[in-house]
Design a protein around this motif. Structure first.
Motif, PDB file in Angstrom:
ATOM      1  N   PHE A 188      -2.256  -3.923   0.651  1.00  0.00           N
ATOM      2  CA  PHE A 188      -3.018  -4.787  -0.254  1.00  0.00           C
ATOM      3  C   PHE A 188      -4.138  -5.519   0.484  1.00  0.00           C
ATOM      4  N   ASN A 189      -3.836  -5.948   1.708  1.00  0.00           N
ATOM      5  CA  ASN A 189      -4.835  -6.706   2.461  1.00  0.00           C
ATOM      6  C   ASN A 189      -5.812  -5.811   3.218  1.00  0.00           C
ATOM      7  N   GLY A 190      -5.389  -4.576   3.467  1.00  0.00           N
ATOM      8  CA  GLY A 190      -6.209  -3.694   4.295  1.00  0.00           C
ATOM      9  C   GLY A 190      -7.220  -2.862   3.523  1.00  0.00           C
ATOM     10  N   PHE A 191      -7.002  -2.742   2.223  1.00  0.00           N
ATOM     11  CA  PHE A 191      -7.928  -1.936   1.410  1.00  0.00           C
ATOM     12  C   PHE A 191      -8.919  -2.838   0.692  1.00  0.00           C
ATOM     13  N   PHE A 203      -5.396   4.397  -1.510  1.00  0.00           N
ATOM     14  CA  PHE A 203      -4.641   3.154  -1.728  1.00  0.00           C
ATOM     15  C   PHE A 203      -3.286   3.472  -2.376  1.00  0.00           C
ATOM     16  N   TYR A 204      -3.349   4.265  -3.460  1.00  0.00           N
ATOM     17  CA  TYR A 204      -2.103   4.632  -4.161  1.00  0.00           C
ATOM     18  C   TYR A 204      -1.197   5.485  -3.280  1.00  0.00           C
ATOM     19  N   GLU A 205      -1.799   6.379  -2.525  1.00  0.00           N
ATOM     20  CA  GLU A 205      -1.020   7.258  -1.636  1.00  0.00           C
ATOM     21  C   GLU A 205      -0.252   6.463  -0.588  1.00  0.00           C
ATOM     22  N   GLU A 206      -0.928   5.455  -0.030  1.00  0.00           N
ATOM     23  CA  GLU A 206      -0.283   4.603   0.980  1.00  0.00           C
ATOM     24  C   GLU A 206       0.916   3.856   0.379  1.00  0.00           C
ATOM     25  N   ILE A 207       0.706   3.341  -0.831  1.00  0.00           N
ATOM     26  CA  ILE A 207       1.811   2.632  -1.507  1.00  0.00           C
ATOM     27  C   ILE A 207       2.974   3.588  -1.738  1.00  0.00           C
ATOM     28  N   MET A 253       9.378   5.817   1.997  1.00  0.00           N
ATOM     29  CA  MET A 253       9.995   5.487   3.294  1.00  0.00           C
ATOM     30  C   MET A 253      11.016   4.357   3.152  1.00  0.00           C
ATOM     31  N   GLY A 254      10.847   3.540   2.126  1.00  0.00           N
ATOM     32  CA  GLY A 254      11.780   2.434   1.883  1.00  0.00           C
ATOM     33  C   GLY A 254      12.971   2.842   1.036  1.00  0.00           C
ATOM     34  N   ASP A 255      13.162   4.151   0.889  1.00  0.00           N
ATOM     35  CA  ASP A 255      14.324   4.713   0.193  1.00  0.00           C
ATOM     36  C   ASP A 255      14.347   4.514  -1.319  1.00  0.00           C
ATOM     37  N   ILE A 312       6.906   4.490 -10.548  1.00  0.00           N
ATOM     38  CA  ILE A 312       6.379   3.144 -10.265  1.00  0.00           C
ATOM     39  C   ILE A 312       4.864   3.195 -10.073  1.00  0.00           C
ATOM     40  N   VAL A 313       4.406   4.169  -9.271  1.00  0.00           N
ATOM     41  CA  VAL A 313       2.971   4.262  -8.979  1.00  0.00           C
ATOM     42  C   VAL A 313       2.173   4.661 -10.227  1.00  0.00           C
ATOM     43  N   GLU A 314       2.756   5.524 -11.059  1.00  0.00           N
ATOM     44  CA  GLU A 314       2.087   5.903 -12.315  1.00  0.00           C
ATOM     45  C   GLU A 314       1.896   4.683 -13.211  1.00  0.00           C
ATOM     46  N   GLU A 315       2.930   3.882 -13.287  1.00  0.00           N
ATOM     47  CA  GLU A 315       2.884   2.639 -14.076  1.00  0.00           C
ATOM     48  C   GLU A 315       1.818   1.688 -13.508  1.00  0.00           C
TER      49      GLU A 315
END
Length: 308
Positions: A27-30, A37-41, A47-49, A58-61
């Motif tokens: 959020f702070n780096g982009f 941006f979405y890909e990184e999220i 990675m956080g399982d 979640i990302v689609e929403e």
């Protein structure tokens, strides 16, 4: 509840470092909201399982809301992301019906996940609420299980029905049901054997146990909780799916959340399986097994309104 919320915040430290720190740096780096941006999220959540399926939803929403609300700043996406995660976990009311009428609770799960401990903790909590509780030691194959449950029963101040190691689990359940009926117990909690590698045997055993309960105690409300170890991440999800094949699972107990960076698995379980996480374990003490609230979990993860 404030005590538990702060313990949850503390217990989720490793998971927070794993997920939230990564999200915040995105959020702070982009400077713009783009595909990268979405890909990184997406990558951080996986990675956080949270799992691929849940993360995608979640990302689609998130994308949809950003578009609808014409959000331009990446930093403004944080609250939207939090709400999106909550939405994925929303299964409506988490009913604890078994607390309000005579019930039989079956605890199932592989060895080593904290199943027997969870039986003991739950028994202790129900007893503290003034309920008459009996526990059944139907995990008769693991030498230490009967001993361990006896210790927990003594600590919780509840009755235990047990036989010798190696005896027929169904026979223990039969005795326990008879005791629950004659002693007017409010809740009978049954510890069961944790063998998944031989699914056929486990299936037969659970069927036999269920038949006895249905025949001998048809009026009892039934709750079947599968205990999963939070530290195993995606593996816990796999186990839950396997247990869903052999039993009618009504809820999940997720243990050891305080020692893991994989706490995101709680999101994946509710989102993918549609089965509520009913309890989470955030420590060793008897009151460290707590009712799960998805909103509170996400708030604790992102340290929102911790002043509760």
């Amino acid at each position: 509840m404030a005590g538990f919320f702060s313990r949850l915040v503390q217990g989720l430290n490793k998971t927070r470092d794993n997920i939230v720190a990564g999200i915040d740096s995105i959020f702070n780096g982009f400077s713009a909201i783009d595909d990268d941006f979405y890909e990184e999220i997406e990558e951080t959540l996986i990675m956080g399982d949270l799992g691929i399926q849940t993360t995608t939803a979640i990302v689609e929403e998130l994308r949809k809301t950003v578009k609808e609300q014409h959000i331009k700043e990446p930093t403004e996406c944080k609250q939207v992301l939090i709400e999106s995660i909550k939405k994925q976990m929303d299964l409506g009311e988490n009913a604890y019906e078994f607390e309000h009428r005579p019930s039989v609770v079956l605890m199932i799960g592989v060895n080593g996940v904290g199943k027997t401990t969870s039986v003991g903790k739950l028994a202790g909590q129900l007893k503290d609420e003034g309920k008459r509780v009996i526990v059944a030691a139907a995990d008769t194959f693991r030498a230490a299980a009967i001993e361990q449950l006896t210790e927990w029963a003594n600590r919780a101040g509840v009755e235990i029905i047990a036989q010798q190691e190696g005896s027929d689990p169904a026979a223990v359940i039969y005795d326990a049901v008879a005791a629950a009926k004659s002693r007017h117990a409010d809740v009978l909690i049954c510890d069961t054997a944790g063998r998944l590698h031989n699914k056929k045997n486990l299936m037969e055993e659970l069927k036999k146990i269920n038949r006895i309960i249905e025949r001998e105690y048809p009026d009892a409300y039934r709750e079947t909780l599968v205990v999963l170890d939070g530290t195993t991440g995606q593996n816990a999800l796999v186990q839950a799916k396997q247990f869903m094949e052999v039993a009618d699972i009504t809820g999940i107990v997720l243990t050891k959340l305080d020692g893991t960076a994989k706490g995101g698995i709680a999101v994946a379980i509710q989102s993918e399986l549609g089965i509520p996480v009913k309890y989470v374990g955030v420590g060793e003490k008897i009151d460290d097994l707590q009712k799960f609230n998805a909103d509170e979990f996400v708030n604790a993860l992102f340290q929102q309104n911790t002043k509760q």
